[in-house]
Design a protein around this motif. Structure first.
Motif, PDB file in Angstrom:
ATOM      1  N   LYS A  89      52.952  38.669  63.969  1.00 40.45           N
ATOM      2  CA  LYS A  89      52.189  39.652  64.526  1.00 40.45           C
ATOM      3  C   LYS A  89      52.753  40.939  63.629  1.00 40.45           C
ATOM      4  CE  LYS A  89      51.029  37.384  68.775  1.00 40.45           C
ATOM      5  NZ  LYS A  89      50.567  37.408  70.035  1.00 40.45           N
ATOM      6  N   ASN A 116      58.668  33.630  68.661  1.00 33.79           N
ATOM      7  CA  ASN A 116      57.320  34.022  68.791  1.00 33.79           C
ATOM      8  C   ASN A 116      57.126  34.126  70.301  1.00 33.79           C
ATOM      9  OD1 ASN A 116      57.190  33.616  66.006  1.00 33.79           O
ATOM     10  ND2 ASN A 116      56.066  31.742  66.300  1.00 33.79           N
ATOM     11  N   ASP A 120      55.536  37.304  72.192  1.00 33.83           N
ATOM     12  CA  ASP A 120      54.256  37.104  73.158  1.00 33.83           C
ATOM     13  C   ASP A 120      54.464  37.688  74.299  1.00 33.83           C
ATOM     14  OD1 ASP A 120      53.019  36.124  70.935  1.00 33.83           O
ATOM     15  OD2 ASP A 120      53.039  33.933  71.476  1.00 33.83           O
ATOM     16  N   LYS A 124      52.488  40.835  76.216  1.00 32.80           N
ATOM     17  CA  LYS A 124      51.570  40.729  77.357  1.00 32.80           C
ATOM     18  C   LYS A 124      52.154  41.513  78.544  1.00 32.80           C
ATOM     19  CE  LYS A 124      49.680  36.147  75.660  1.00 32.80           C
ATOM     20  NZ  LYS A 124      49.766  34.733  75.805  1.00 32.80           N
TER      21      LYS A 124
END
Length: 296
Positions: A89, A116, A120, A124
């Motif tokens: 990302k 990862n 993530d 979020k």
């Protein structure tokens, strides 16, 4: 149970495995080193391995098959350290590699799946200053991932040289202000509980056996239950995650799941359990540890 492997890391590649060895490419260099779980045959010939490998690890004489101590044989022109990059990302990390006397090179590539996960989660669930604790943190891949997402990171390892290595990785990744702790992980966690500290993320990657900064003895089967009970006290009741890695041939995914359920019961909104693995170019899957990851 999930089986997870990094699939997008361009600078790392598992080329071949077998006969208790693995052949890997880390950036510009290919290395051959022992791997006790590669019990099958190699797909490539010994001659092909020798031609491809820039560095080959040889165990010290009179050591057991599973011993990690030995020395590297380098081809002419091979220099260390060298650097490898990782991107996921918006996060870009840079890590130093080198040849150690215990067959390691400074990174465990299968752990990229957990990096990862951290990225993530923090993406979020934005918090003003999420607090993340990385125990048995080694050269800091998970610490860098959390820091890159804006977390306040406490990085705990008992080896000063490893902390220096981690700091170099932080600076090369254009990050700063990680809190470095050179101490026995269990002793540190006991003290944090007494202080009433809370963390939004805890990462545990304990060895089967190890020593603390002052010679404290760590044995996984003897100490992991207490460690996790203490982590239960440290983990924030909401907007938090916990990652447990177990690289020990005596610990199965079922043991990990039962252990976590006995301590945390139904306190996680969701969790997953499984194995991390790497697949070589001949489609052989090399298991590299059990993981448990939960979110509150």
């Amino acid at each position: 149970m999930r089986l997870l492997t990094p699939t997008h890391w361009q600078e790392y590649q598992l080329i071949d495995t077998g006969n208790f060895e693995k052949l890997e490419r880390f950036g510009k260099y290919v290395v051959a080193r022992p791997e006790p779980q590669a019990v099958w045959d190699k797909s490539l010939s010994e001659n092909e391995w020798q031609k491809m490998a820039h560095a080959t690890f040889a165990r010290a004489k009179n050591t057991e098959k599973n011993s990690e101590k030995g020395e590297w044989k380098l081809k002419y022109g091979v220099k260390e350290p060298w650097w490898i990059e990782y991107a996921y990302k918006s996060v870009k990390l840079k890590m130093k590699l080198g040849f150690t006397s215990f067959k390691h090179v400074g990174i465990f590539p299968e752990q990229a799946e957990n990096w990862n996960f951290i990225i993530d989660f923090l993406e979020k669930k934005p918090l003003e200053k999420p607090q993340v604790l990385n125990l048995f943190a080694y050269t800091g891949g998970a610490s860098l991932a959390a820091k890159a997402m804006g977390a306040e990171v406490t990085h705990v390892d008992s080896v000063k040289q490893v902390l220096t290595w981690s700091r170099e990785n932080m600076e090369a990744s254009n990050l700063s202000n990680i809190r470095w702790i050179c101490e026995d992980a269990l002793k540190f966690v006991r003290r944090e509980v007494k202080r009433g500290k809370k963390y939004n993320g805890i990462i545990l990657d304990p060895p089967a056996y190890g020593r603390g900064a002052e010679g404290e003895k760590w044995v996984l089967e003897d100490n992991i239950n207490e460690m996790l009970k203490l982590c239960r006290e440290l983990l924030a009741e909401k907007n938090s995650f916990l990652i447990l890695n177990l690289y020990s041939m005596g610990f199965s995914a079922l043991i990990a799941e039962t252990l976590m359920q006995s301590i945390f019961k139904d306190t996680f909104f969701s969790y997953e359990i499984g194995e991390l693995y790497l697949q070589d170019l001949h489609e052989k899957k090399l298991p590299l540890g059990v993981f448990w990851r939960g979110v509150r």
